[in-house]
Design an enzyme around this catalytic site. Sequence first.
Site, PDB file in Angstrom:
ATOM      1  N   LYS A   1     -12.770   5.731   7.578  1.00 49.85           N
ATOM      2  CA  LYS A   1     -11.334   5.994   7.474  1.00 49.85           C
ATOM      3  C   LYS A   1     -11.084   7.449   7.852  1.00 49.85           C
ATOM      4  CE  LYS A   1      -9.002   4.484   3.888  1.00 49.85           C
ATOM      5  NZ  LYS A   1      -8.503   4.386   2.484  1.00 49.85           N
TER       6      LYS A   1
ATOM      7  N   LYS B   1      -4.818   4.349  -7.956  1.00 42.98           N
ATOM      8  CA  LYS B   1      -3.715   5.074  -7.316  1.00 42.98           C
ATOM      9  C   LYS B   1      -2.402   4.974  -8.085  1.00 42.98           C
ATOM     10  CE  LYS B   1      -4.952   4.729  -2.380  1.00 42.98           C
ATOM     11  NZ  LYS B   1      -6.041   3.737  -2.366  1.00 42.98           N
TER      12      LYS B   1
ATOM     13  N   LYS C   1       0.833  -1.208   0.000  1.00 43.81           N
ATOM     14  CA  LYS C   1       0.000   0.000   0.000  1.00 43.81           C
ATOM     15  C   LYS C   1       0.865   1.255   0.000  1.00 43.81           C
ATOM     16  CE  LYS C   1      -3.985   0.376   0.511  1.00 43.81           C
ATOM     17  NZ  LYS C   1      -5.106   0.603  -0.443  1.00 43.81           N
TER      18      LYS C   1
END
Length: 534
Positions: A417, A489, A374
């Site tokens: 989150k 991403k 990540k």
Amino acid sequence: MAPHATNTESPFAGTSSSSANAGPKIVVKTDKSHIDAAGNIITDYTYDNAVVKQVGDKYEVTPTQSKFTFKTDTKVPRTGLMMVGLGGNNGSTMTAVVHANRRNLEFNTRRGPVKSNYYGSVTQAATVKIGVDDKGDDFYVPFNHVLPMVDPSDLVIGGWDINNANLAEAMSRAQVLEYDLQRQLQKELSQYTPLPSIYYPDFIAANQGERANNLIPGDDKWAHVEHIRKDIREFKERNILEKVIVVWTANTERYADIVAGVNDTSDNLLKSIKASHAEIAPSTIFAVACILEKTPFINGAPQNTFVPGTIKLAEEHNTFIGGDDFKSGQTKLKSVLAQFLVDAGIRPVSIASYNHLGNNDGYNLSAPQQFRSKEISKASVVDDIIASNQLLYNEEKGKKIDHCIVIKYLKAVGDTKIAMDSYESEILMGGRNTITVNTVCEDSLLATPLIIDLVVMAELFSRVQYKLEGESDFSNFHAILTVLSYWLKAPLHREERVAINGLNKQRAAIENLMRAFLGIGPNNEMRLETILSQ
């Protein structure tokens, strides 16, 4: 009922797509575009660009033109979505949202009644400027009116999970959706049971072992490839589908080592799978199975599923792949804010990003190897933005910024989150500027619309072909579907190209490609009519 079948009471079951015969909503009045007898939009398009060469302190610019013909099939096929991680937060939420919208459900929340919607989805809830009206004012149309697209409410859903809970149980476990909505969807979602999936403990956190009770047996990795291929074929046949798209929305894996002779070429990769080599990850098994079945595969997690051998295999089989890692909140904002700062002549010198969450994704990421995957995907998001300004970033000042990323698991916050970012920048005459952003978001309710958009756009681009001037045959686009970068991403890209991370650039590329398929030039904001003297 067969596993992962749709509810037999659904008005969609056994019918053709409601959007399949709708045809184009935009009619372009130009001799450069027409619809042929088969219903294809045929467009002649001139692609203008410029080649730049620096000579001393000057720049030589040579305008270029390339002439293309695009062919867009306007018939939307009956499409299925198979998710790896069907029983996870994203998979169960995606399935519930589709059913809720299909039935136009209204449900009660503490803020009052809410009607089912697809907010957060670009294809379903955003608009596109298509031109100006007769007064010269901007004219916008819904994104999904530009070209015929799959309606997410028509998707037939299925998939795999290492846990055998039906989707009603998974939805309850996820604690994402409002209770009243869960109550109304309980019966439908209880009919979905995930297919057994692949579990190689070395690739995901050890804390996931307690969930792993729904596994494809054995250690033969080639047998696993064939098992997944058979699942895809049977799902397609049983539901009378014309097309299937597979999305990985399962746990983040550790990075696979790139090893010469193992996964560096397509031949070596296939040999290694047949030898059940330890460095072949579950996500790569799924990707290979999809490629061999000519089924588009999109990786929504940050691991390097697409090792060099996987990419080469996709190119050889001309099968779409896309990745990596859903771009839903903190990283999406970062790609906009960093671009804003650099474009304004402000020099970011550091970005510190912290977030914590309490869902199973966060639990898995609490393991160091999975977090590293990540961290890599999040860190690369500003690279091309920094490289675009040699006045701010050069040999003298430095070409990198300090970029720190922290993710912590905190069970109490569940699917919410909490993200905090601090941007430190150098401004005029040695001054400093600090921007601090605090974001609180519901993770799966942001990620689910990304799945919708990725599927809708991957399906659309599978219906578009092109040929260059002088060529007789149409070709498909390159196997790496870079147009999906807006939602990811760490955009997968061709080896000879650089990744584009700037969100505005990514959105402009999508809009202008769709305009090209219609026979309209690229959107621009010159607004000459507002600056001319008469």
